[in-house]
Structure formats: C-alpha cells, structure tokens
Scaffold this motif. Structure first.
Motif, PDB file in Angstrom:
ATOM      1  N   THR A   8       0.836  -1.192   0.000  1.00  0.00           N
ATOM      2  CA  THR A   8       0.000   0.000   0.000  1.00  0.00           C
ATOM      3  C   THR A   8       0.873   1.244   0.000  1.00  0.00           C
ATOM      4  O   THR A   8       2.102   1.174   0.112  1.00  0.00           O
ATOM      5  N   ALA A   9       0.234   2.393  -0.109  1.00  0.00           N
ATOM      6  CA  ALA A   9       0.928   3.670  -0.028  1.00  0.00           C
ATOM      7  C   ALA A   9       0.065   4.648   0.752  1.00  0.00           C
ATOM      8  O   ALA A   9      -1.155   4.691   0.582  1.00  0.00           O
ATOM      9  N   ASP A  10       0.680   5.423   1.626  1.00  0.00           N
ATOM     10  CA  ASP A  10      -0.015   6.446   2.402  1.00  0.00           C
ATOM     11  C   ASP A  10       0.368   7.826   1.887  1.00  0.00           C
ATOM     12  O   ASP A  10       1.554   8.106   1.651  1.00  0.00           O
ATOM     13  N   VAL A  11      -0.633   8.696   1.751  1.00  0.00           N
ATOM     14  CA  VAL A  11      -0.414  10.071   1.328  1.00  0.00           C
ATOM     15  C   VAL A  11      -0.939  10.990   2.419  1.00  0.00           C
ATOM     16  O   VAL A  11      -2.121  10.939   2.766  1.00  0.00           O
ATOM     17  N   VAL A  12      -0.062  11.804   2.987  1.00  0.00           N
ATOM     18  CA  VAL A  12      -0.434  12.754   4.029  1.00  0.00           C
ATOM     19  C   VAL A  12      -0.278  14.161   3.461  1.00  0.00           C
ATOM     20  O   VAL A  12       0.802  14.528   2.987  1.00  0.00           O
ATOM     21  N   ILE A  13      -1.360  14.957   3.530  1.00  0.00           N
ATOM     22  CA  ILE A  13      -1.420  16.266   2.888  1.00  0.00           C
ATOM     23  C   ILE A  13      -1.639  17.344   3.940  1.00  0.00           C
ATOM     24  O   ILE A  13      -2.527  17.216   4.791  1.00  0.00           O
ATOM     25  N   ALA A  14      -0.843  18.406   3.880  1.00  0.00           N
ATOM     26  CA  ALA A  14      -1.057  19.538   4.781  1.00  0.00           C
ATOM     27  C   ALA A  14      -2.405  20.182   4.477  1.00  0.00           C
ATOM     28  O   ALA A  14      -2.782  20.364   3.313  1.00  0.00           O
ATOM     29  N   GLY A  15      -3.135  20.537   5.527  1.00  0.00           N
ATOM     30  CA  GLY A  15      -4.485  21.040   5.367  1.00  0.00           C
ATOM     31  C   GLY A  15      -4.592  22.302   4.537  1.00  0.00           C
ATOM     32  O   GLY A  15      -5.605  22.524   3.864  1.00  0.00           O
ATOM     33  N   ASN A  16      -3.534  23.139   4.522  1.00  0.00           N
ATOM     34  CA  ASN A  16      -3.648  24.402   3.793  1.00  0.00           C
ATOM     35  C   ASN A  16      -3.670  24.210   2.276  1.00  0.00           C
ATOM     36  O   ASN A  16      -4.129  25.078   1.539  1.00  0.00           O
ATOM     37  N   ILE A  17      -3.172  23.052   1.789  1.00  0.00           N
ATOM     38  CA  ILE A  17      -3.216  22.804   0.343  1.00  0.00           C
ATOM     39  C   ILE A  17      -4.207  21.702  -0.032  1.00  0.00           C
ATOM     40  O   ILE A  17      -4.440  21.465  -1.218  1.00  0.00           O
ATOM     41  N   ALA A  18      -4.768  21.047   0.960  1.00  0.00           N
ATOM     42  CA  ALA A  18      -5.715  19.950   0.683  1.00  0.00           C
ATOM     43  C   ALA A  18      -6.861  20.366  -0.235  1.00  0.00           C
ATOM     44  O   ALA A  18      -7.279  19.573  -1.093  1.00  0.00           O
ATOM     45  N   PRO A  19      -7.416  21.595  -0.112  1.00  0.00           N
ATOM     46  CA  PRO A  19      -8.531  21.968  -0.997  1.00  0.00           C
ATOM     47  C   PRO A  19      -8.146  22.044  -2.475  1.00  0.00           C
ATOM     48  O   PRO A  19      -9.022  22.051  -3.347  1.00  0.00           O
ATOM     49  N   TYR A  20      -6.839  22.111  -2.754  1.00  0.00           N
ATOM     50  CA  TYR A  20      -6.395  22.332  -4.130  1.00  0.00           C
ATOM     51  C   TYR A  20      -5.871  21.065  -4.805  1.00  0.00           C
ATOM     52  O   TYR A  20      -5.407  21.121  -5.955  1.00  0.00           O
ATOM     53  N   LEU A  21      -5.928  19.934  -4.105  1.00  0.00           N
ATOM     54  CA  LEU A  21      -5.355  18.703  -4.641  1.00  0.00           C
ATOM     55  C   LEU A  21      -6.415  17.634  -4.821  1.00  0.00           C
ATOM     56  O   LEU A  21      -7.314  17.475  -3.995  1.00  0.00           O
ATOM     57  N   THR A  22      -6.284  16.901  -5.926  1.00  0.00           N
ATOM     58  CA  THR A  22      -7.057  15.684  -6.143  1.00  0.00           C
ATOM     59  C   THR A  22      -6.084  14.517  -6.055  1.00  0.00           C
ATOM     60  O   THR A  22      -5.098  14.468  -6.785  1.00  0.00           O
ATOM     61  N   THR A  23      -6.379  13.582  -5.168  1.00  0.00           N
ATOM     62  CA  THR A  23      -5.434  12.506  -4.882  1.00  0.00           C
ATOM     63  C   THR A  23      -6.072  11.150  -5.108  1.00  0.00           C
ATOM     64  O   THR A  23      -7.216  10.925  -4.714  1.00  0.00           O
ATOM     65  N   SER A  24      -5.300  10.260  -5.736  1.00  0.00           N
ATOM     66  CA  SER A  24      -5.767   8.894  -5.958  1.00  0.00           C
ATOM     67  C   SER A  24      -4.676   7.926  -5.527  1.00  0.00           C
ATOM     68  O   SER A  24      -3.501   8.093  -5.888  1.00  0.00           O
ATOM     69  N   VAL A  25      -5.066   6.924  -4.728  1.00  0.00           N
ATOM     70  CA  VAL A  25      -4.146   5.866  -4.332  1.00  0.00           C
ATOM     71  C   VAL A  25      -4.776   4.534  -4.698  1.00  0.00           C
ATOM     72  O   VAL A  25      -5.840   4.167  -4.195  1.00  0.00           O
ATOM     73  N   ASN A  26      -4.119   3.815  -5.606  1.00  0.00           N
ATOM     74  CA  ASN A  26      -4.596   2.494  -6.018  1.00  0.00           C
ATOM     75  C   ASN A  26      -3.466   1.502  -5.796  1.00  0.00           C
ATOM     76  O   ASN A  26      -2.542   1.400  -6.608  1.00  0.00           O
ATOM     77  N   GLY A  27      -3.529   0.788  -4.675  1.00  0.00           N
ATOM     78  CA  GLY A  27      -2.403  -0.060  -4.318  1.00  0.00           C
ATOM     79  C   GLY A  27      -1.205   0.818  -3.997  1.00  0.00           C
ATOM     80  O   GLY A  27      -1.218   1.574  -3.029  1.00  0.00           O
TER      81      GLY A  27
END
Length: 435
Positions: free
Chosen positions: A91-110
């Motif tokens: 698996t992979a974990d993605v941790v995003i700072a809240g101040n930029i979270a509204p501007y990112l689209t993130t996908s994790v597949n495996g």
C-alpha cells in the motif's frame, strides 16, 4: 448510521486550539489530510440532507461516507507539503497539509499514487517520497512549481513510469540516500523517470534507473544538474537512450555512470518549440561521466546543436560500428576537462531509401560544424584518446568544418593531429578563444 452520528457529534462539538491537529482519513484509508489550528479555534459544520450527510472543515466539504476516521493529536507537517510513503504491505499512504488539501485531487490504487493540483494553484508544493513500492508509481500533475525530495525511495512499476512529473513547470529534485526507479517493459512511457517540465537536481544521494520500455531518464524540456548535486546518477540499463533530454542539458557536478543502454548514453534533442532558449545544446562544466557507445551507430554523448565543455572528467569506450564518443550537431567547443577514451569500432554500411549505399564511421569526437580548442598552457583540455580500430575510416577526432585553436592549448592538450581529420586548409590559429 452509528458512524455518521458519531462524526456529526464530533463535528458539532469539537474545538481545536493552537498546535492541535486534526487528521481526516478518507477513501481507501490511505489518503490523510492534516489540519493544524493556528491563532484561533478551528470551526466545523455538519449538514444532513435527504441524500446524505456532509462535513465541512475550513473550505473542504467531505461526504461523510468517504471518511474512514478522524483523529486528534499533535502531528507535524509543514504547510504546502505532501508526504508519500510506500509500505511493505503493498500500500501507499499520502499525508497532505491542510492548507493545500482543498487544491489537490489525490488517488491511491495499491501503490500507484496520482496527485493533481488545480490549474489555478500557483504556489510551490513540496513532495517527500520514502519507502519501497514493488508494483507502484508516483505521478504529479498541475501547473505549479514543485520540490521533489527523494529520501531513499524505491519504486518498481509493471506498466508505466516509476516517476511521472507532468506539471510542465520547474521542479527542484533533491536527492538523499539511495533511490531506485524501474519502469514496466510494456508501458508506452518515454522513460522510467519522466519529467515534462524543467528539472534541477541537487543533493548528495544516489539515483539508480532501469528503463525497460524506452529511455532511462527523459525530460521534455531542460534539465540541470547543479553544482550542489554531488551524488551519483546511474542508468543501469535502458531499451533506448540512458538519458534523453529535450531543449538543453547542463551538467555542473555529480558522477554519472551510463551502462546497458541500447541507444545513446546522453542524447540532447531540439525541442519542438523553436523559440526555446539554447535549443539542442549540451553544457558540461564539471563532474565525472562514464559512458559507452556499443550498439551500432550510437553515441556515448550527443547533442543536436552545440556541445560545450568547460570542465569535467570523461571515461568513454566506443566499441560499436559507426559509433561516436561525442557527437555535436553543430559546433564542438572545449577549453578544459579531461577526456579518456578508447575507440575500437569500425564502419557501419547501410542502404538509403533511394537504393544508394552509405556508411557511418566510428569516431571518438565528431563535430558536424566547427571545432574550438581553447585554453592556455595552464588551463586547457586534456585528450587521452586511444584508437585501436583497424578501420582506415576510424578517427579519434573528425571535424566537418573549421578547426579553431590556440597554440598553447594545441601543444599542451594532447590533441593528436595524426589521428584527427578536417578539410585541408580549414584550420586557423587564434590568439584567444572565449565562449
């Protein structure tokens, strides 16, 4: 229903003070946004409608059914930062700072991670990559400048590039530890490590690349290995060029070992946009480059336009028929550096489309225009070129245009006029040469 009620109760009553963080985990449980309270309490709003329940944190509105957990703590992540960790369980974990979270689209597949920023977002985003992916990739898209920190990450993909940078903007790539990138042999990618934009490498770590589909490293625009890059850049194998860069390439420092390449070692091409600066040029001012030309009619180091050397050490073997150690599409210019080269290949004969015969000759250095040999008795290039070929058309140096030289550089550099060829009368001594 219990989960929704608990989340609503939390959202309606929770108040975070300074230094407190809220981690929201969503999707498949591997995407996390971390919100940090600053000068005042965070505020939350929960809304229940006929079709579902939503939770708003700052400017982000979540569908509650997508949230897997909400935790409170004192987690630290810098603003503008994304941490990607590849785990041993696939698996992979993605941790995003809240101040930029509204501007990112993130996908994790495996272990395939894709992160895209909004086209309107223009601030710099920093990505930190760690861990090991046995079947994964990292893809970054958007229109903003980025910083990519490679912190001992290993990514192997079965069907695409290991690293895909699609921002089309500047990306500073900081290298620490040992980093390995291997692409899939069946993908349509241009390289195992691909950058559609401008890349500048820094750091003291190591990059190991295997390009199973095509090139090892590929950049659609310029790439710079800065003086701050003191690490190692290794292409262990590639189905085509080890390094293929469009527009221009500048190497100021670092150690480069290019082996197992079916195509060229370094190939700098002309970008499709004719207005691009320094189009097709290669600049080398320092570092060490170990490269080979073994496949028929390939080049260890090649540029479609001018090739300029002002420093560095080169260890090159030219063994294939029709191969070149250096190939400059226009001028070849040199005023410093050490070239250690063995040339042993012969000619490669082939038939043109019109039925006529032609041949590619093996040469240590080939300039399709002029050759500038600059320097003085103290600062000058050093040529250690050994030609062991039995082919009469194999030369250590071949100049199609004029040879311009300073007398001091010619006598001190080891430039072997007996193993060099240019048109009779097209050599001129100059008092000095600058470029």
């Amino acid at each position: 229903m219990k989960k929704i009620l608990l989340l609503l109760a939390l959202a309606c009553s929770l108040s975070l003070t300074a230094q407190t963080t809220l981690r929201v985990t969503r999707g498949n449980g591997h995407i996390h946004e971390v919100f940090t309270a600053t000068t005042e309490d965070m505020t939350f709003q929960a809304t229940a409608t006929g079709t579902g329940t939503s939770l708003t944190i700052g400017t982000i509105t979540y569908d509650v059914k997508d949230i897997t957990s909400i935790t409170i703590g004192e987690e630290t992540i810098a603003d503008g930062t994304v941490n990607v960790t590849y785990n041993t369980d696939g698996t992979a974990d993605v941790v995003i700072a809240g101040n930029i979270a509204p501007y990112l689209t993130t996908s994790v597949n495996g272990q395939d991670v894709v992160i895209e920023s909004l086209a309107t977002y223009t601030d710099v985003i920093t990505y930190n990559l760690t861990g090991t992916a046995t079947d994964g990739s990292f893809e970054m898209e958007g229109k903003n400048n980025t910083i990519l920190n490679l912190n001992g990450v290993s990514i192997t993909s079965s069907d695409t590039a290991a690293i895909n940078i699609h921002n089309g903007k500047h990306c500073t790539i900081n290298v620490s530890g040992t980093n390995t990138f291997i692409d899939g042999a069946t993908g349509g990618q241009k390289g195992a490590f691909f950058c559609n934009g401008h890349a500048t490498f820094t750091g003291d770590g190591t990059i190991n690349i295997t390009g199973n589909a095509r090139h090892g490293y590929r950049s659609d625009e310029y790439t710079i290995f800065s003086s701050d890059f003191t690490g190692n850049f290794n292409v262990l194998a590639s189905a085509s060029d080890a390094m293929n860069v469009q527009q221009y390439l500048s190497i100021e420092n670092g150690t480069f070992t290019l082996s197992g390449n079916i195509g060229d070692g370094i190939d700098v091409g002309i970008n499709n946009d004719p207005t691009k600066e320094l189009n097709g040029q290669l600049f080398i001012s320092g570092g060490t480059i170990n490269a080979n030309a073994t496949s028929v009619d390939t080049k260890a180091i090649k540029s479609d336009s001018c090739l300029t050397i002002t420093g560095g050490t080169f260890n090159i073997n030219v063994t294939g028929n029709g191969c070149k150690g250096f190939k400059a599409g226009t001028d070849f210019r040199i005023n410093n550096g050490t070239i250690n080269m063995t040339v042993s290949g012969g000619s490669y004969e082939y038939t043109l489309a019109d039925g006529t015969e032609d041949a590619a000759r093996c040469q240590g250095i080939r300039s399709d225009a002029d050759f500038y040999l600059a320097g003085d008795a103290t600062t000058h290039p050093t040529f250690n070129i050994t030609n062991t070929s039995s082919d009469d058309h194999t030369y250590g140096i071949r100049v199609k245009g004029w040879l311009y030289y300073t007398a001091a550089a010619l006598s001190a550099s080891g430039f072997n006029t007996k193993d060099a060829k240019w048109t009779s009368g097209q050599a001129k001594k100059l008092d000095s040469i600058t470029f």
